[in-house]
Design a protein around this motif. Structure first.
Motif, short mmCIF file in Angstrom:
data_model
loop_
_atom_site.label_atom_id
_atom_site.label_comp_id
_atom_site.label_asym_id
_atom_site.label_seq_id
_atom_site.Cartn_x
_atom_site.Cartn_y
_atom_site.Cartn_z
N UNK A 17 -0.26 2.87 1.83
CA UNK A 17 -0.34 3.98 2.58
C UNK A 17 0.11 5.01 2.04
N UNK A 18 1.71 4.95 1.64
CA UNK A 18 2.72 6.21 1.09
C UNK A 18 2.17 6.71 -0.42
N UNK A 19 1.43 6.09 -1.11
CA UNK A 19 0.18 5.78 -2.06
C UNK A 19 -0.86 7.27 -1.61
N UNK A 20 -1.35 6.90 -1.22
CA UNK A 20 -2.58 7.46 -0.29
C UNK A 20 -2.41 8.90 0.50
N UNK A 21 -0.86 9.44 0.96
CA UNK A 21 -0.47 10.00 1.59
C UNK A 21 -0.23 11.14 0.37
N UNK A 22 0.65 10.58 -0.43
CA UNK A 22 1.08 11.04 -1.68
C UNK A 22 -0.12 11.66 -2.44
N UNK A 46 -5.32 2.28 0.95
CA UNK A 46 -4.62 0.44 2.24
C UNK A 46 -5.78 -0.30 1.73
N UNK A 47 -7.13 0.65 2.02
CA UNK A 47 -8.44 -0.18 1.34
C UNK A 47 -8.45 -1.17 0.05
N UNK A 48 -8.14 -0.09 -1.08
CA UNK A 48 -7.82 -0.83 -2.58
C UNK A 48 -6.51 -1.70 -3.02
N UNK A 49 -5.39 -0.99 -2.22
CA UNK A 49 -4.08 -1.48 -2.34
C UNK A 49 -3.87 -3.19 -2.38
N UNK A 50 -4.46 -3.30 -0.79
CA UNK A 50 -4.40 -5.05 -0.58
C UNK A 50 -5.08 -5.66 -1.49
N UNK A 51 -6.26 -5.50 -1.27
CA UNK A 51 -7.11 -6.54 -2.44
C UNK A 51 -6.53 -6.23 -3.60
N UNK A 52 -5.80 -5.57 -4.35
CA UNK A 52 -4.83 -5.40 -5.70
C UNK A 52 -4.54 -6.29 -5.70
#
Length: 345
Positions: A17-22, A46-52
């Motif tokens: 979430x933080x990466x998306x907001x930044x 989040x859609x990319x981060x969690x699978x990663x």
């Protein structure tokens, strides 16, 4: 363990979430970004981060079943790359398709033109993450292999020392000298033969103690010398039948088969009324079997009871198969997996 997994997932969610907001702020060039844009960026990230993040768990499962960094490094790299490429492609294209077509409500015709840079960047990120995962996995496997080899070395030294100690212990030497003394008075020629065989026996002990593996033929020859010495002592009360084919292309740990024969002699009563019968043979499963009838002594010489355990550990390391010890129907049997030539080279 479960608590740790939950914490790891929560950390992954927060970071995504933080990466998306930044990213939203950087792309907008200002902190005054609409709240909806923040949500969009956070959801996409989040859609990319969690699978990663899940890729680490998926690879852990895949590694246990299909990866062997130590014995098959080339094959393992190809399998890992294929798994990662398929997984990454599925995640990247599915996520971008969902957000572009369903969330942004765009036309499929402009999908690649609009998302090309993003998809390429995501592939690069996934490759970097995969490289880190593979490097960690490889060095863990390498470290475990080094530790295992050191442990086997220690067990090997302990076994060699114990076998050598058993062969040169005062009981064996005392009994051999008693037999020799008796033969001198009865049969001088046989006494000379016994002396020669005893000398050859100790010569082989000193020769084999520094080797890791020897051929089956060499071990059988050595066992034959040992049995000859013991049969002079016990006579017909000790019956040993060696039906193992010495031409079988296999190797063994030095003195190990002899140690199994000695173990049978050491722990069982031997008399004309109750002869000890030992069989040394090759099974259909490419195993060397040492079997004897059970007639346990009431009093047994002191034993550390670590010889069979150490021997089993070394054979399992060298062959990947277990050494099986069993008692059944009044018989004691040890099945030793032979070391194939290619495995021992």
């Amino acid at each position: 363990m479960r608590k740790r997994v939950i914490i790891n997932w929560l950390v992954a969610i927060v970071f995504s979430i933080l990466i998306g907001m930044v990213t939203s702020v950087l792309m907008g060039g200002s902190l005054n970004v609409p709240f909806r844009q923040f949500l969009w960026s956070a959801g996409y990230s989040l859609s990319l981060g969690l699978p990663l993040f899940a890729n680490g768990y998926l690879f852990g499962w895949f590694e246990k079943r299909y990866i062997d960094w130590v014995n098959r490094p080339g094959t393992s790299v190809v399998r890992a790359l294929l798994m990662h490429l398929l997984y990454s492609s599925f995640v990247i294209w599915t996520v971008n398709w969902f957000w572009f077509i369903h969330v942004m409500d765009r036309e499929w015709a402009s999908f690649w033109e609009y998302n090309r840079g993003t998809i390429i960047a995501e592939y690069i990120i996934f490759i970097i993450v995969a490289s880190i995962i593979y490097a960690i996995s490889f060095f863990k496997a390498w470290r475990n292999e080094v530790r295992q080899k050191e442990e086997v070395k220690r067990e090997s030294l302990a076994l060699k020392y114990k076998v050598l100690q058993d062969q040169i212990n005062p009981h064996f030497l005392f009994n051999s000298l008693n037999v020799l003394g008796s033969l001198i008075d009865i049969d001088v020629e046989k006494a000379k033969q016994f002396t020669r065989e005893l000398s050859k026996f100790y010569r082989d002990v000193l020769q084999f103690k520094d080797l890791d593996i020897i051929s089956l033929k060499e071990e059988i020859d050595f066992v034959t010398k040992y049995i000859y010495l013991q049969q002079i002592r016990f006579g017909e009360a000790l019956q040993v039948d060696i039906i193992a084919n010495e031409k079988v292309e296999g190797k063994v740990i030095p003195l190990s088969v002899q140690a199994l024969v000695e173990n049978a002699i050491k722990h069982n009563e031997i008399s004309k009324a109750n002869p000890l019968k030992i069989v040394v043979a090759i099974s259909d499963n490419y195993e060397l079997v040492v079997e004897n009838n059970l007639q346990p002594k009431t009093q047994v010489e002191d034993s550390s009871k670590t010889g069979l355990k150490n021997m089993a550990g070394r054979y399992e390391y060298l062959t990947g198969k277990e050494m099986i010890v069993s008692k059944n129907g009044g018989y004691f049997r040890v099945s030793v997996p032979l070391i194939r030539i290619e495995e021992g080279s």
